[in-house]
Design a protein around this motif. Sequence first.
Motif, PDB file in Angstrom:
ATOM      1  N   ASN A  64      50.552  27.870  48.532  1.00  0.00           N
ATOM      2  CA  ASN A  64      50.325  28.233  47.135  1.00  0.00           C
ATOM      3  C   ASN A  64      50.228  26.998  46.248  1.00  0.00           C
ATOM      4  N   ILE A 120      38.915  26.418  45.055  1.00  0.00           N
ATOM      5  CA  ILE A 120      40.210  26.486  44.373  1.00  0.00           C
ATOM      6  C   ILE A 120      40.046  26.179  42.890  1.00  0.00           C
ATOM      7  N   GLU A 121      39.237  25.184  42.575  1.00  0.00           N
ATOM      8  CA  GLU A 121      39.013  24.843  41.167  1.00  0.00           C
ATOM      9  C   GLU A 121      38.333  25.994  40.434  1.00  0.00           C
ATOM     10  N   ARG A 144      47.966  21.375  39.737  1.00  0.00           N
ATOM     11  CA  ARG A 144      47.056  20.305  39.343  1.00  0.00           C
ATOM     12  C   ARG A 144      47.338  19.066  40.190  1.00  0.00           C
ATOM     13  N   LEU A 161      38.560  29.242  41.161  1.00  0.00           N
ATOM     14  CA  LEU A 161      39.544  30.310  40.966  1.00  0.00           C
ATOM     15  C   LEU A 161      40.560  29.937  39.898  1.00  0.00           C
ATOM     16  N   ARG A 162      40.972  28.675  39.880  1.00  0.00           N
ATOM     17  CA  ARG A 162      41.957  28.227  38.895  1.00  0.00           C
ATOM     18  C   ARG A 162      41.409  28.354  37.475  1.00  0.00           C
ATOM     19  N   TYR A 192      42.525  31.302  34.741  1.00  0.00           N
ATOM     20  CA  TYR A 192      43.422  30.641  33.790  1.00  0.00           C
ATOM     21  C   TYR A 192      43.455  31.411  32.470  1.00  0.00           C
ATOM     22  N   ILE A 237      48.269  32.059  39.916  1.00  0.00           N
ATOM     23  CA  ILE A 237      47.499  30.875  39.540  1.00  0.00           C
ATOM     24  C   ILE A 237      47.986  30.304  38.217  1.00  0.00           C
ATOM     25  N   SER A 256      49.381  26.570  38.216  1.00  0.00           N
ATOM     26  CA  SER A 256      48.535  25.571  37.558  1.00  0.00           C
ATOM     27  C   SER A 256      49.255  24.881  36.401  1.00  0.00           C
ATOM     28  N   PHE A 296      47.114  25.481  44.153  1.00  0.00           N
ATOM     29  CA  PHE A 296      46.668  25.793  42.798  1.00  0.00           C
ATOM     30  C   PHE A 296      47.354  24.943  41.737  1.00  0.00           C
TER      31      PHE A 296
END
Length: 242
Positions: free
Chosen positions: A163, A83-84, A168, A86-87, A91, A144, A148, A166
């Motif tokens: 969802n 996940i991190e 923080r 992809l984020r 971004y 995202i 985020s 994503f």
Amino acid sequence: MINFDNLIIIAPIKNSWQFNQYIYPALLSLTKEHNPKLPFGIKKDNIICVNDRKPPLKSLLIANNVYVPTQVKFNKKYLLDAIEFLREFYYDKNFLGGSDRIYISRAKSSKRFLVNEKEFRKLLESKYGFKTIFMEEIDFKDKINYLSRAKVCLSIDGTSVLNYAFMRSGGKAVALRAMDMAEYPIDSIFGIEFLPIVCDIVNPKNTNHMDGDVGTWFASDLYADIPYIEEKLKSYEIEPYI
């Protein structure tokens, strides 16, 4: 370096629960044919349903790596790393339209939506500063970027709540739900504060699928009692913007 042209995805059985509505479209979004700009796109023909045709045994036998995902609760470390990645990968510092309060509407869903959606949206948008989004209209990258940036996300409980992964760490995930709804450990997995608000079921419908009876929560619509919603938002320290 992975050659994604040689990557094969063995998909679930095609007649499994909600395959055509959710799983297959998600897999197609990873293909070069549907998303040419995706840096790790795969070939559409490399998505193989186990009841569609026999898996390409020759390709599998010479595979250098085989990736077998398990239930997310058993893979917390790897799930968070993915996940991190992809984020950060998607971004966009120039992304416009984000908000620190997001409402994910299910108004365009075929089931489990709010019968008083218009009244509820008016409250969230005009008094609490929420921005309403429809996941059906947003691509993966924008999802995202919305999530985020959000400090508070609100939606009807279910897959929409996933969802929230994503967001923080430290964000607030508010979920409208029926009393008997299934539990998802998103707070313990993602470090997000899970804040439920129980709503009344309208026109209850029992639902059966391959796993048996899932109860009335799955397909029944909900009614959001506005005074009660405001009371709960206050208790969760989500104050009006005006």
